[in-house]
Design an enzyme around this catalytic site. Structure first.
Site, PDB file in Angstrom:
ATOM      1  N   HIS A 165      39.008  16.781 -50.698  1.00  0.00           N
ATOM      2  CA  HIS A 165      39.903  15.653 -50.904  1.00  0.00           C
ATOM      3  C   HIS A 165      40.546  15.675 -52.282  1.00  0.00           C
ATOM      4  O   HIS A 165      41.518  14.948 -52.530  1.00  0.00           O
ATOM      5  CB  HIS A 165      39.177  14.320 -50.662  1.00  0.00           C
ATOM      6  N   ASP A 196      34.061  18.821 -46.880  1.00  0.00           N
ATOM      7  CA  ASP A 196      34.690  18.305 -48.101  1.00  0.00           C
ATOM      8  C   ASP A 196      34.537  19.268 -49.272  1.00  0.00           C
ATOM      9  O   ASP A 196      34.223  18.858 -50.390  1.00  0.00           O
ATOM     10  CB  ASP A 196      34.120  16.928 -48.463  1.00  0.00           C
ATOM     11  N   SER A 274      34.686  13.925 -58.697  1.00  0.00           N
ATOM     12  CA  SER A 274      34.669  14.633 -57.420  1.00  0.00           C
ATOM     13  C   SER A 274      34.691  16.128 -57.677  1.00  0.00           C
ATOM     14  O   SER A 274      35.522  16.622 -58.438  1.00  0.00           O
ATOM     15  CB  SER A 274      35.886  14.255 -56.578  1.00  0.00           C
TER      16      SER A 274
END
Length: 584
Positions: A165, A196, A274
């Site tokens: 993402h 992911d 992230s």
């Protein structure tokens, strides 16, 4: 609610206010007070939008806050002196389980451990991405571009790992090393939407000079210490949070809309990290930070992608040259915990398993399994009545974990109980295909226009674009029912809808049709959007008749509709009546 990280921003810092202190002697700072100050410094949490990072606790260490006490002369004389010629031994910060730090003398730590920790920190990079998302309302256009920043880390083979993402719908990706002021252009090698994870590389050899890749460790145990490293909001320097592994289970991956193995940790995970690695106390990587639990009643619940999932992604890419995904059993199953149900299905007291409710018609299992079969074991590992298998000492996990360890195209041995007879099948595993896909995998949306009617296909990003992030509550019930319960009857089946009607003289009275499924054209079922476009373009009948849901029909004169289409395209500045994938 599980949420992904948001793009890094500069938050307004809050002051640490408190009651006025009476005049007099300054009180000593207690560890409890410092821990409270550290917790209040953590402000941001993930939201569903885009890329982000873990923010470190920026509090000072307990040992730094304490005043040094005076020592007697006899105590100072008794202290051993440092060896001649040896460097001065400075204290090294060592994280507590609660996120604070204490100073540990360097002679109490192995030099190799210190070296590994420093090398691992230098392998963490900052990822800058410019995103250009598709516009599902106007599928011939794209939305306004925006920027985000996230973390990543270097692995073997001159590659970098980060979150999927973090680089979704990327237009440009740049990477900056720790302590450097140069941003290098990066190429995206693979994006794993289910897990992911994304893999990047940089062609400039200057970037790789002096960079050591991180080493991967084994799956940690409960209460093992973990340290998450990344680039949080509010600063450009590297930051660290510490905690322990609090749970290991199959959990829902928000971005991938799948369920895979995951680690729950109590380290503070905030917007800004992230793709940042999680290290154990030996300096080896045991996971990638990717989401957290955002709820008013919970604190410090973050999630990490563990090494088994990471290695599956890497080996899948190395084996196939691209990401092929995680295979699944194309079935829906039911627990067999009720004793009467087990007796009715012909199970003995020593047999355990799960019942097959229904089978995906497009999966390989459809040719072997049947409804009401009892799956007893997978690759000789017995499945319990609640669908779990032994994991580690004192732990059990869903048997889907066994399937996720396989690769697309692998074969597995499944033992089945059918009408009181035990059967064994050697089945080939494949990836799952949904009627309403969870992702467009970076491809622009498909569309077809005739007489102002904009036809498109339904996907989860489409529903989110039309009805917002709470589309599960706002979208039409029939679309949600197909999303949750329907299975495709053929490999190329799509759910085609009238997205909107571009108002023109020819479509008067049809303006209010929005997001309504088309079932048939001139009496023939519509399998997918390309099939619809082909039938309309080749139609030589006098009328174009579209059968929609709720017994609604649309009728247009064929010749007039095709002539009006060109004028409507010119009026709305639409370059083509269909997307490029339909032309091919």
């Amino acid at each position: 609610m599980l949420n992904l990280c948001t793009p890094s921003e500069n938050p307004r810092r809050r002051t640490m206010g408190g009651a006025k202190r009476k005049k007099g002697r300054k009180p000593k700072s207690s560890p409890e007070a410092l821990i409270s100050a550290s917790a209040s410094a953590i402000e941001e949490v993930f939201s569903v939008s885009n890329a982000g990072f873990i923010e470190l606790s920026a509090s000072a260490s307990v040992a730094d806050q304490r005043r040094p006490k005076k020592r007697s002369k006899s105590a100072r004389k008794s202290e051993p002196s440092s060896p001649v010629g040896s460097p001065s031994c400075k204290a090294i910060p060592r994280p507590f389980e609660n996120g604070d730090h204490a100073l540990i003398p360097c002679d109490s730590m192995s030099p190799s451990v210190v070296a590994r920790a420093v090398t691992a920190m230098d392998a963490v990079v900052k990822v800058f991405c410019v995103h250009t998302e598709p516009n599902f309302s106007l599928p011939w256009q794209r939305k306004r571009q925006y920027s985000s920043s996230s973390s990543g880390f270097v692995i073997n083979g001159k590659r970098i790992l980060t979150n999927a993402h973090s680089v979704e719908h990327h237009t440009q990706v740049k990477v900056k090393q720790r302590g450097s002021d140069i941003k290098y252009l990066a190429n995206v090698l693979a994006i794993g939407t289910e897990c992911d994870i994304a893999m990047l590389t940089i062609e400039d050899d200057e970037f790789w000079e002096g960079v050591s890749p991180v080493d991967f460790g084994d799956l940690p145990a409960l209460q093992d210490a973990v340290t998450v490293v990344g680039y949080p909001i509010g600063g450009d320097t590297i930051s660290v949070t510490s905690g322990v592994v609090s749970r290991i289970e199959i959990l829902s991956y928000v971005h991938g809309s799948t369920e895979l193995l995951g680690l729950q940790i109590d380290a503070a995970i905030n917007s800004g990290n992230s793709g940042g690695p999680a290290f154990n106390d030996k300096g080896t990587c045991v996971g990638i930070a990717f989401q957290s639990l955002k709820h008013e009643d919970v604190e410090n619940i973050g999630y990490v992608i563990p090494t088994p999932v990471i290695m599956h992604f890497i080996q899948d890419y190395e084996k196939n040259g691209s990401y092929t995904g995680f295979p699944i059993l194309g079935i829906e199953w039911q627990k067999m915990e009720n004793p009467d149900l087990r007796m009715a299905m012909g199970m003995r007291t020593d047999q355990k398993g799960v019942r097959v409710k229904r089978i995906d018609p497009t999966s390989p299992e459809n040719a072997v399994l049947k409804p009401s079969d009892i799956i007893l074991s997978f690759d000789s590992i017995d499945i319990a009545n609640d669908g779990t298998v032994p994991f580690r000492h004192g732990e059990r996990i869903g048997f889907s974990y066994l399937i996720s360890q396989k690769y697309t195209g692998d074969k597995s041995v499944i033992k089945v109980l059918r009408k009181s007879k035990t059967l064994t099948f050697n089945m080939k595993l494949a990836s799952h295909r949904r009627l309403i896909p969870s992702h467009n995998r970076g491809r622009p949306p498909s569309y077809y226009i005739i007489a102002g009617f904009v036809f498109s296909t339904v996907s989860v990003p489409y529903l989110r674009s039309e009805y917002g992030k709470n589309y599960e509550y706002e979208a039409p019930v029939k679309l949600l029912d197909k999303l949750l319960n329907y299975m495709p009857q053929s490999p190329d089946e799509q759910l085609v809808v009238v997205s909107q009607v571009l108002v023109a003289d020819i479509n008067i009275g049809y303006e209010d049709i929005v997001n309504t499924q088309i079932l048939a054209f001139n009496g023939k079922p519509v399998k997918n959007l390309k099939n619809l476009a082909s039938m309309v373009d080749c139609c030589e009948e006098e009328f174009l008749k579209f059968d929609l849901e709720y017994q609604q029909i649309v009728v247009l004169r064929t010749r007039v509709a095709k002539e009006a289409t060109q004028d409507i395209l010119k009026t709305h500045c639409i370059p083509s009546a269909m997307s490029d994938d339909l032309k091919n």
